[in-house]
Design a protein around this motif. Structure first.
Motif: not given
Length: 110
Positions: A85, A88-90, A92-94
């Protein structure tokens, strides 16, 4: 036996239902058709960021309930999810990174 009569239990349920309705109505019913001020919108952006860790942390630290031993696989997976997280600052990816690492570590060590 709790010592509560059926009428008292139903009264408690009714009072809680009315209280829950009033709490929700106070925000949705009264402000639903209006634009909120910028300061309120700015604070509401952080609601998910504050609630999601509060929901997940007890499950990571005490998977069997309070007083149980922490599970290293869950702690490592949570660390990987946090790292993903941050990088990527996302969200969903986290979540995907945390789930994938948890599944992989479960296959390896369980």
């Amino acid at each position: 036996m709790t010592g509560w009569s059926n009428a008292e239990i139903w009264l408690i349920i009714a009072v809680m239902a009315v209280g829950t309705f009033l709490i929700r109505f106070s925000f949705l019913g009264l402000f639903g058709g209006r634009d909120l001020p910028d300061w309120a919108l700015r604070h509401l952006r952080y609601t998910a960021v504050g609630i999601l860790p509060a929901l997940v942390t007890p499950l990571v630290l005490w998977p069997e309930g309070p007083g149980s031993d922490p599970d290293p696989i869950r702690i490592i997976s949570a660390g990987i999810a946090i790292l993903a997280g941050c990088l990527t600052r996302n969200a969903n990816y986290s979540i995907i990174a945390g789930l994938a690492s948890f599944g992989l570590l479960q296959l390896i060590f369980a």
